[in-house]
Design a protein around this motif. Structure first.
Motif, short mmCIF file in Angstrom:
data_model
loop_
_atom_site.label_atom_id
_atom_site.label_comp_id
_atom_site.label_asym_id
_atom_site.label_seq_id
_atom_site.Cartn_x
_atom_site.Cartn_y
_atom_site.Cartn_z
N VAL A 183 0.86 -1.21 0.07
CA VAL A 183 -0.01 -0.09 0.05
C VAL A 183 0.75 1.24 0.21
O VAL A 183 1.50 1.47 1.01
CB VAL A 183 -0.81 0.02 1.14
CG1 VAL A 183 -1.92 1.35 1.01
CG2 VAL A 183 -1.66 -1.25 1.37
N TRP A 184 1.06 1.87 -1.04
CA TRP A 184 1.70 3.03 -1.25
C TRP A 184 1.16 4.24 -0.93
O TRP A 184 -0.08 4.69 -1.24
CB TRP A 184 2.34 3.21 -2.85
CG TRP A 184 2.93 1.86 -3.26
CD1 TRP A 184 2.51 1.04 -3.79
CD2 TRP A 184 4.52 1.93 -3.29
NE1 TRP A 184 3.68 0.00 -4.12
CE2 TRP A 184 4.91 0.73 -3.80
CE3 TRP A 184 5.38 2.79 -2.84
CZ2 TRP A 184 5.90 0.10 -3.74
CZ3 TRP A 184 6.62 2.18 -2.72
CH2 TRP A 184 7.00 0.94 -3.38
N LEU A 185 1.95 5.21 0.06
CA LEU A 185 1.38 6.66 0.18
C LEU A 185 1.82 7.41 -0.65
O LEU A 185 2.92 7.58 -0.63
CB LEU A 185 1.64 6.59 1.73
CG LEU A 185 1.14 7.94 2.22
CD1 LEU A 185 -0.62 8.13 2.32
CD2 LEU A 185 1.55 8.38 3.64
N ASP A 186 1.32 8.26 -1.41
CA ASP A 186 1.67 9.17 -2.27
C ASP A 186 1.96 10.54 -1.42
O ASP A 186 1.12 11.21 -0.95
CB ASP A 186 0.56 9.64 -3.40
CG ASP A 186 1.05 10.62 -4.52
OD1 ASP A 186 2.12 11.15 -4.16
OD2 ASP A 186 0.54 10.50 -5.40
N VAL A 187 3.18 10.79 -1.34
CA VAL A 187 3.61 11.91 -0.37
C VAL A 187 4.07 13.05 -1.21
O VAL A 187 4.76 13.97 -0.92
CB VAL A 187 4.78 11.51 0.54
CG1 VAL A 187 4.52 10.48 1.44
CG2 VAL A 187 6.05 10.97 -0.07
N TRP A 197 4.75 5.80 7.20
CA TRP A 197 4.15 4.76 6.26
C TRP A 197 5.25 3.75 5.51
O TRP A 197 6.43 4.44 5.07
CB TRP A 197 3.19 5.37 5.27
CG TRP A 197 2.41 4.57 4.66
CD1 TRP A 197 2.52 3.87 3.59
CD2 TRP A 197 0.94 4.60 4.95
NE1 TRP A 197 1.61 3.15 3.17
CE2 TRP A 197 0.77 3.57 4.02
CE3 TRP A 197 0.19 5.04 6.00
CZ2 TRP A 197 -0.88 3.29 4.35
CZ3 TRP A 197 -1.06 4.73 5.79
CH2 TRP A 197 -1.76 3.82 5.15
N PRO A 198 5.13 2.60 5.56
CA PRO A 198 6.28 1.90 4.96
C PRO A 198 6.64 2.11 3.43
O PRO A 198 7.95 1.69 3.24
CB PRO A 198 6.01 0.34 5.26
CG PRO A 198 4.54 0.42 5.66
CD PRO A 198 4.16 1.80 5.92
N HIS A 199 5.64 2.18 2.75
CA HIS A 199 5.82 2.30 1.24
C HIS A 199 5.41 3.61 0.85
O HIS A 199 4.20 3.89 0.96
CB HIS A 199 5.03 1.27 0.60
CG HIS A 199 5.53 -0.18 0.70
ND1 HIS A 199 5.14 -0.72 1.83
CD2 HIS A 199 6.32 -1.13 -0.12
CE1 HIS A 199 5.78 -2.02 1.84
NE2 HIS A 199 6.34 -2.15 0.71
N VAL A 200 6.29 4.38 0.12
CA VAL A 200 6.01 5.77 -0.15
C VAL A 200 6.33 6.11 -1.46
O VAL A 200 7.38 5.62 -2.11
CB VAL A 200 6.43 6.93 0.72
CG1 VAL A 200 6.01 6.74 2.05
CG2 VAL A 200 8.15 6.77 0.79
N ARG A 201 5.73 6.81 -2.28
CA ARG A 201 5.99 7.15 -3.53
C ARG A 201 5.74 8.88 -3.61
O ARG A 201 4.91 9.27 -3.08
CB ARG A 201 5.09 6.38 -4.39
CG ARG A 201 3.89 6.78 -4.75
CD ARG A 201 3.54 6.20 -6.04
NE ARG A 201 2.09 6.57 -6.35
CZ ARG A 201 1.37 6.17 -7.27
NH1 ARG A 201 1.86 4.91 -7.80
NH2 ARG A 201 0.07 6.74 -7.41
N LEU A 202 6.45 9.33 -4.64
CA LEU A 202 6.27 10.66 -5.02
C LEU A 202 6.58 11.17 -6.42
O LEU A 202 7.40 10.39 -7.29
CB LEU A 202 7.11 11.66 -4.12
CG LEU A 202 8.36 11.80 -4.07
CD1 LEU A 202 8.99 12.64 -5.12
CD2 LEU A 202 8.67 12.49 -2.55
N TYR A 203 5.83 12.09 -6.91
CA TYR A 203 6.05 12.65 -8.32
C TYR A 203 6.89 13.82 -8.34
O TYR A 203 6.55 14.72 -7.60
CB TYR A 203 4.82 12.78 -9.00
CG TYR A 203 4.08 11.64 -9.22
CD1 TYR A 203 4.46 10.72 -10.31
CD2 TYR A 203 3.16 11.39 -8.40
CE1 TYR A 203 3.57 9.74 -10.62
CE2 TYR A 203 2.36 10.28 -8.65
CZ TYR A 203 2.43 9.49 -9.71
OH TYR A 203 1.71 8.33 -9.94
N LEU A 204 8.12 13.70 -8.89
CA LEU A 204 9.19 14.94 -9.12
C LEU A 204 8.52 15.69 -9.98
O LEU A 204 8.32 15.33 -11.21
CB LEU A 204 10.37 14.43 -9.29
CG LEU A 204 11.47 15.53 -9.39
CD1 LEU A 204 11.66 16.31 -8.17
CD2 LEU A 204 12.77 15.15 -9.76
#
Ligand code: SF4
Length: 313
Positions: A102-106, A121-128
């Motif tokens: 479960v990815w958290l969009d940070v 949160w264990p899985h994070v993702r972000l858009y640069l």
């Protein structure tokens, strides 16, 4: 991979990703009947890897997603935006779904800080983007220092706000270098963090700083897989080769995935993608980079002979 009868991996955005909001004027979200048909088609096509993006907290907790995906046998992951994760509180409806990640969009959004309850949160993702370099780096460093076990850096989707402001938001080589320089020390200090980097220019910049993104050991990327291994379904139920390649194929319904994958339109697209762009002729990195993001290159140049904006040369 280019002879697949259906995509191996599908991203299905239940709601528009926060980075792409507001969506195009008039863009609607699929109703429950169409969402049921999309889920049934994904199950029928035997998709192996499915990411569902930004399901509504009420629908997720109420079982709407589980109902849409009844019978799904592949690997499921979810991407949540912070409002949804916060609204779910301590409840974890994805456990009933069997979601593996479960990815958290940070991705920084207008300066609103991440609620304290979400900072580990264990899985994070972000858009640069070209407009969020320092904030995005701070968000990633905060997540890594807070104990994140996996970080994902995907390419920007080309929908809604990012489509309208594509030339302004596309990070250029200087942005990639700055971001990589800001996050590398925190990542180097925690080598156990799984680093997934789909953005090619970032991948090169991070490797140049001694980091080794997951699953992408030398000699490098296998090239763009839009319309071959990958597919994208937007919240209105329209099928695309990838979220970063805004060429609509058809609205998803019975047989849509196999029909599209066997069709002439995607066969022609796969040929274009497999060809090294003219702009890359003579580049010693062409064999691994393959021209960078073909979706962004095509959108910005209206053709297949330019590199993506992720080319750092
Ligand atoms: S268009 Fe190709 S390179 Fe770009 S994000 Fe999609 S799969 Fe990756």
């Amino acid at each position: 991979v280019r002879r697949l009868r259906a995509p191996l991996r599908v991203t299905w955005d239940w709601e528009w990703p926060p980075i792409a909001r507001p969506p195009e004027p008039g863009a609607r979200r699929a109703g429950s009947e169409l969402r049921g048909a999309i889920g049934a088609e994904i199950v029928e096509a035997r998709v192996l890897l499915l990411e569902v993006g930004h399901p509504d907290a009420t629908e997720l907790a109420g079982g709407a997603l589980a109902a849409a995906l009844a019978g799904f046998c592949g690997t499921l992951s979810l991407a949540l935006d912070p409002e949804t994760a916060a609204a779910l509180g301590g409840s974890r409806p994805w456990e009933a779904l069997g979601a593996e990640e479960v990815w958290l969009d940070v991705t920084p959004a207008g300066g609103a800080p991440l609620p304290g309850s979400l900072r580990r949160w264990p899985h994070v993702r972000l858009y640069l983007t070209a407009a969020n370099v320092a904030e995005a780096a701070a968000a990633l460093v905060g997540a890594v220092e807070g104990g994140a076990r996996a970080v994902s850096l995907p390419n920007l989707p080309l929908f809604g706000e990012t489509l309208r402001a594509a030339r302004v938001l596309a990070p250029r080589p200087g942005h990639l270098r700055e971001f990589a320089g800001l996050v590398a020390p925190a990542l180097a200090a925690r080598p156990e963090v799984e680093l997934r980097v789909h953005h090619y220019g970032l991948w090169e910049e991070l490797r140049a700083r001694g980091l080794r993104p997951h699953g992408e050991e030398a000699p490098g990327h296998g090239g763009c897989q839009a319309g071959s291994a990958l597919a994208y379904v937007d919240p209105a139920g329209v099928l695309y080769p990838c979220a970063s390649l805004p060429l609509p194929i058809e609205r998803v319904g019975p047989g849509a995935l196999r029909r599209a994958w066997a069709g002439a339109e995607l066969a022609a697209l796969r040929e274009e993608i497999a060809r090294l762009p003219e702009a890359c002729a003579g580049c010693p990195h062409g064999a691994t980079c393959r021209g960078g993001c073909r979706g962004w290159a095509h959108f910005l140049s209206r053709g297949w002979d330019a590199t993506g904006p992720d080319c750092v040369r």
